[in-house]
Enzyme design. Structure first.
Site, short mmCIF file in Angstrom:
data_model
loop_
_atom_site.label_atom_id
_atom_site.label_comp_id
_atom_site.label_asym_id
_atom_site.label_seq_id
_atom_site.Cartn_x
_atom_site.Cartn_y
_atom_site.Cartn_z
N ARG A 103 -23.51 6.53 7.69
CA ARG A 103 -24.17 7.15 6.53
C ARG A 103 -23.88 8.63 6.61
O ARG A 103 -24.29 9.29 7.58
CB ARG A 103 -25.66 6.86 6.57
CG ARG A 103 -26.45 7.72 5.61
CD ARG A 103 -27.84 7.22 5.37
NE ARG A 103 -27.81 6.03 4.54
CZ ARG A 103 -28.89 5.49 3.98
NH1 ARG A 103 -30.08 6.02 4.17
NH2 ARG A 103 -28.79 4.42 3.22
N HIS A 130 -22.69 3.85 -2.68
CA HIS A 130 -23.55 3.09 -1.76
C HIS A 130 -23.20 1.60 -1.91
O HIS A 130 -23.97 0.82 -2.47
CB HIS A 130 -25.01 3.35 -2.10
CG HIS A 130 -26.00 2.98 -1.04
ND1 HIS A 130 -25.63 2.41 0.16
CD2 HIS A 130 -27.35 3.07 -1.00
CE1 HIS A 130 -26.71 2.19 0.90
NE2 HIS A 130 -27.77 2.58 0.22
N GLN A 133 -25.52 -1.35 -0.79
CA GLN A 133 -26.64 -1.51 -1.71
C GLN A 133 -26.21 -2.35 -2.91
O GLN A 133 -26.93 -3.27 -3.33
CB GLN A 133 -27.12 -0.13 -2.17
CG GLN A 133 -28.31 -0.17 -3.09
CD GLN A 133 -29.55 -0.71 -2.41
OE1 GLN A 133 -29.95 -0.22 -1.36
NE2 GLN A 133 -30.17 -1.73 -2.99
N ASP A 225 -33.51 4.86 -9.58
CA ASP A 225 -33.44 5.41 -8.21
C ASP A 225 -34.08 6.80 -8.26
O ASP A 225 -34.37 7.34 -9.34
CB ASP A 225 -31.97 5.47 -7.76
CG ASP A 225 -31.82 5.97 -6.32
OD1 ASP A 225 -32.80 5.94 -5.55
OD2 ASP A 225 -30.69 6.41 -5.97
N CYS A 265 -33.31 0.77 -5.41
CA CYS A 265 -32.75 0.62 -4.06
C CYS A 265 -33.77 0.97 -2.98
O CYS A 265 -33.62 0.57 -1.84
CB CYS A 265 -31.51 1.49 -3.93
SG CYS A 265 -31.85 3.23 -4.21
N ARG A 293 -30.50 -6.81 1.43
CA ARG A 293 -29.58 -5.96 2.18
C ARG A 293 -29.13 -6.68 3.45
O ARG A 293 -27.96 -6.65 3.83
CB ARG A 293 -30.26 -4.63 2.56
CG ARG A 293 -30.56 -3.70 1.40
CD ARG A 293 -29.30 -3.07 0.82
NE ARG A 293 -28.55 -2.30 1.78
CZ ARG A 293 -28.79 -1.03 2.12
NH1 ARG A 293 -29.75 -0.37 1.52
NH2 ARG A 293 -28.03 -0.40 3.00
#
Ligand code: CP
Ligand code: NVA
Length: 306
Positions: A103, A130, A133, A225, A265, A293
């Protein structure tokens, strides 16, 4: 040649669908109480330059389910590009572990990790996208509606990393993607150009709007988000003035289809981009989405590391 998972756009529609099919199988297996040790003895190195709950725990648990293990490497320990060059970190880790999940802030850092490593690299979020996700998002939508083809997926809010990967997976799988975002918060234009190319092949329709009310009409999925992503904290006050018309609340949800599902998310900023009533209401699939996930990433891990 080693494989990576850096962007949904790097995978063909059939490869994306195969990964989702594998995720479904692994999820069923897990729910039936039997995880096959497909990655026995394998270890994933997890580099984090930003905080995480879902990504960290789901990758760690995913490796354990598959008979392997995971190592958490904190920002201060690794000092990616600061204590040590990315190329050196990547080459050193390649001799210790079987895969890297990272990340990062700058997307270029994940590209550099992949370029220099001899082992698979997974993008656990960058400023650009992402993709893990998006795989969990598609799995959640598929569970609700069977498949994504022809669905209307509407993203409301900041044109950020999560929006980009969602747009790309929708375009790959033939879902119509609509975004409503304020002026000055558009998605990165090369990401939009890429989505247009992908959508040309799948027949997905892409729509770019300012008005959230127009955008949610006929939506099967409303997605939002945070208004301020990690790394943008200095802008949060300014953003809090611009984004309130983009809040996903009961009124907005009532303007979509009756069977609309709401996704986020997470982490959510309740009272900002989403209200408690929606996050905890009948249309919300926030927690199944977060749990997916685990299953989506297990499929990615098996695909790359087995
Ligand atoms: N959605 C997501 O990536 O959550 P974390 O930041 O907690 O990993
Ligand atoms: N857009 C958010 C997603 C967090 C999972 C961020 O980058 O902070």
């Amino acid at each position: 040649m080693k494989k990576d998972f850096l962007a949904v756009a790097d995978y063909s529609p059939s490869e994306v669908q195969e990964l989702l099919n594998l995720a479904v199988r692994l999820k069923q297996e897990h729910q039936n109480g039997g995880n096959a040790p497909l990655l026995k003895g394998k270890v994933l190195g997890m580099i984090f330059q930003k905080p995480s709950l879902r990504t960290r725990v789901s990758f760690d648990m995913g490796m354990r389910h598959l008979g392997g293990d995971a190592l958490y490497l904190s920002p201060s320990e690794v000092g990616l590009g600061q204590r040590e060059s990315i190329a050196d970190v990547s080459r050193v880790l390649s001799g210790y572990v079987d895969g890297i999940m990272a990340r990062v802030f700058a997307h270029d850092h994940i590209l550099q990790l992949a370029q220099w490593s001899s082992i698979p690299v997974i993008n656990g979020l960058s400023d650009y996208n992402h993709p893990c996700q998006a795989m969990a998002d598609a799995l959640t939508i598929q569970e609700e509606f069977g498949n994504l083809k022809g669905l209307n997926v509407t993203y409301v809010g900041d044109g950020n990393n999560v929006a980009v990967s969602l747009m790309h997976i929708c375009a790959k799988l033939g879902a119509n993607f609509t975004i409503a975002n304020p002026a000055d918060y558009d998605m990165f234009s090369p990401a939009v150009d890429l989505a247009k190319e992908i959508a040309f092949d799948s027949g997905a329709k892409l729509t770019f709007l300012r008005d959230p009310h127009t955008a949610v009409k006929d939506a099967h999925v409303i997605y939002t988000d945070t208004w301020t992503s990690m790394g943008q904290e200095a802008e949060s006050k300014k953003r809090e003035l611009v984004f309130p018309p983009y809040q996903v609340n009961d009124q907005l949800v009532s303007e979509a289809r009756n069977d609309v599902i709401v996704l986020h998310c997470l982490p959510a900023h309740r009272g900002q981009e989403i209200t408690d009533a929606v996050a905890d209401g009948e249309h919300s699939r926030l927690f199944p989405q977060a749990h997916n996930r685990l299953h989506a990433q297990k499929a990615i891990l098996v695909h790359l590391l087995q």
